[in-house]
Structures are given as C-alpha cells and as structure tokens.
Design a protein around this motif. Sequence first.
Motif, mmCIF file in Angstrom:
data_model
loop_
_atom_site.group_PDB
_atom_site.id
_atom_site.type_symbol
_atom_site.label_atom_id
_atom_site.label_comp_id
_atom_site.label_asym_id
_atom_site.label_seq_id
_atom_site.Cartn_x
_atom_site.Cartn_y
_atom_site.Cartn_z
ATOM 1 N N LYS A 1 0.804 -1.231 0.000
ATOM 2 C CA LYS A 1 0.000 0.000 0.000
ATOM 3 C C LYS A 1 0.828 1.269 0.000
ATOM 4 N N SER B 192 -8.068 -0.612 3.717
ATOM 5 C CA SER B 192 -8.692 -0.531 2.405
ATOM 6 C C SER B 192 -7.658 -0.901 1.346
ATOM 7 N N ASN C 239 -6.721 0.145 -1.522
ATOM 8 C CA ASN C 239 -6.168 1.139 -2.447
ATOM 9 C C ASN C 239 -4.695 1.372 -2.146
ATOM 10 N N SER D 70 -10.675 4.729 -1.684
ATOM 11 C CA SER D 70 -10.801 3.293 -1.416
ATOM 12 C C SER D 70 -11.564 2.611 -2.558
ATOM 13 N N HIS E 199 -5.919 12.077 1.517
ATOM 14 C CA HIS E 199 -6.650 10.850 1.268
ATOM 15 C C HIS E 199 -7.675 11.053 0.171
HETATM 16 MG MG MG Z 1 -7.904 3.398 3.962
#
Ligand code: MG
Length: 343
Positions: free
Chosen positions: A57, A144, A146, A152, A237
């Motif tokens: 990630k 998540s 992503n 996400s 984010h």
């Molecule tokens: Mg997340």
Amino acid sequence: MNTEYLSVKDAGSEVALQRAADIISSGGLVAIPTETVYGLGASALIDEAVAKIFEVKGRPQDNPLIIHVHGAEALEKWCSEVPEEAYTLAEKFWPGPLTMVLKKKPCVPDRVTAGMDTVGVRCPDHPATLRIIELAGVPIAAPSANISGKPSPTTAQHVRHDIDGMVEAIVDGGDCRVGLESTIIDLSVSPPRLLRPGGVSIEQLREVLGEVSVDAAVYRKLEAGEQPKAPGMKYRHYSPRAKVTILDGTADNVAAYVNANCGPRTAVLCFDGEEALFNAPVCLSYGDPEKPETLAEKLFACLRELDREDIDEIYSRCPPKDGVGLAVYNRLSKAAGNTVIEV
Ligand code: MG
Ligand code: TXA
C-alpha cells in the motif's frame, strides 16, 4: 507476481473461498470484498504478512490496521477491559460497517496496531469474507485495498487497477453496498469517541451509548501539531489528481457559481436530475441527497472516474451533514483539502 482472480459470485464458490483462506493461512495477501470497501487482507498473526500489507500500500508505519473477525466472541479473545456496550453494539450493528477500538490483549501483534495499546475490531457484512475468516481460522488484518492516498476501492476492478500483480489473489464479491469505510468508535475512552464517520451514524451510536464525543479530525483539517486519535485521518486521502472544491448552497446558486467559473477542464459532481443545470464539459451525478446512502455508495467510484488527464478542477455539490451524509461530507472534505465555498 501473477495475481489469482477468484470470483465468488456464482455457485461453487466454496473452492475459491477455500483457496483464499489457504493463501491467507500461509502468509499471502488477498484482496477481500466487504460491504464498505475492498480490504487488503492478511493473517493478523503472521508478522511478515502484515509487513507486506504496509509495503504494497505504501502505508506509513505509524498507521495501525483493523482486524476483521467472525463475530462478537472474538472481542474477548483479542481485547481486554471490554465494556458491556461493546457487546450491545456488536449485537446491534455486526456484521456491519462499525469498527470498535478497544484495549488490546498482548496476543495482538504490535505490527498490526503500530505499537498502540488499542486495536480496531470489525465484523464485516459480506458472506464471502465471513467464510474466508472462518476457513482461515484467524483474524484478518486489512486496510482498504487502495494505494495510500487514493480513494478506497468499491469494485474488484478498482482493486485490480491499484494492486494487480502485487498480491496473491483478488476475491471478486461484487460491488460494495455501503461504499465508504466503516464508522470507527473508540470505546477505550470515556465518553466514547467517534474517530471516523461511516455507515453507522453518530445518531445511531448515541441511541446505544448516550454521550459520544467527536474527534476534531472528523469535521475539519487539523492544525500543525494536532494529532487525530485515528492516525490514518491525518493523511491526505481520497484524492483524484484534480483540485476539488465543495460548493455549499442551493442547486441554483451552485449552478450560477460553476457556470461563471468553469473552463474546458472542469468537472461537476452533482445530484440526480441536475445535470442540465451545468455548462461544465463533464457532469456526473453521485446520487440523491434525500437518500445519503446513495451518495456514499457512489462517491469513490465517481472520484476515480474523474481522476483523468483532461480534468483539472472538480466542483462538488455539498452532501447533507447528518446521518450517513456526515461520512460522505468527511471523505469529500478530505478530497477537497477542506476547501468549502458557501454560495
Ligand atoms: Mg484506507
Ligand atoms: O470499512 C473499513 O473499515 C475498511 C474495510 C476493509 O474493513 N478498512 C479500512 O481500513 O478502512 P483503513 O486501514 O483504510 O482505515 C482504518 C483506520 C485508519 O485511519 C487507522 O488509523 C484507524 O482506522 N485505526 C486502526 N486501528 C486503530 C486504533 N487502534 N486506534 C485508533 N485508530 C485506529
């Protein structure tokens, strides 16, 4: 790495679910469907597997993972000093979009909790992932799915786009019903504190818990030096490449503002039936504000769709800020770097 694609939408999916569980048990990474967003799962008990989640990630090491469990019996196994309210919440909202933060037992590895003395626990409402947890016989640590900083994923295609070739398998369980990450409630403090709004609303939590405080990071951008209680809330984010601005006002006022300010690379996120009001070259509806759950379901897919070369600027209609709308507003505000203009 050749990523296996396991569809669990048809009959006969037990073989695929067993395969996913076997990969998890042997230390591999599997993207799993949940009702909120897709997760990037590994056995919470295998240190190297959890470390791989952070690597894939590009996740900062100080950002803890939540563990996904099969039911309320797990609370006692992994958490200490569990208050009665935790069981009441589990009974009411599990399986479902609610993560509870509780004091952890020493058996929860520090790698999962990033050294914190608490752990986030959630029982997801998706039959495939519940079965995988059961077959693997371990809690599944999963953020998540992503790449850090992106919205996400709410479909298996989104997951493929972000991490194909980087994980052992992707389980396709269809589109996510809720579309935004779970509500996080911290029960290790008194009064309980909402760390992240989600599919279970603060109004619903207050019905069970009485007083609930709200972490400052839910409503606004933190000042330099301020720390949110959920480390993940401090990172940029949910952002497409373009600059996002929330326009708070009536449909007519928002349309007047957009039509006076838009250019050839402007996109608009509007509500159902409003497309004709806007002169922008790209106009996408993300749902019906009377039914904020429709906005939640589509927001991330829309932000991903607008993450394209020919869009520099996105104006969005402002969602309602109560019920599930608060979660939509929180994610959109983060995508907008908290730029809200009242019109
Ligand atoms: Mg997340
Ligand atoms: O719906 C969801 O919660 C999804 C699906 C996959 O279950 N998962 C998810 O995980 O959103 P993630 O890692 O993207 O977000 C978890 C958030 C982060 O902001 C993290 O900082 C916070 O939860 N968190 C995890 N453990 C915590 C703890 N012990 N105390 C405070 N915050 C915690």
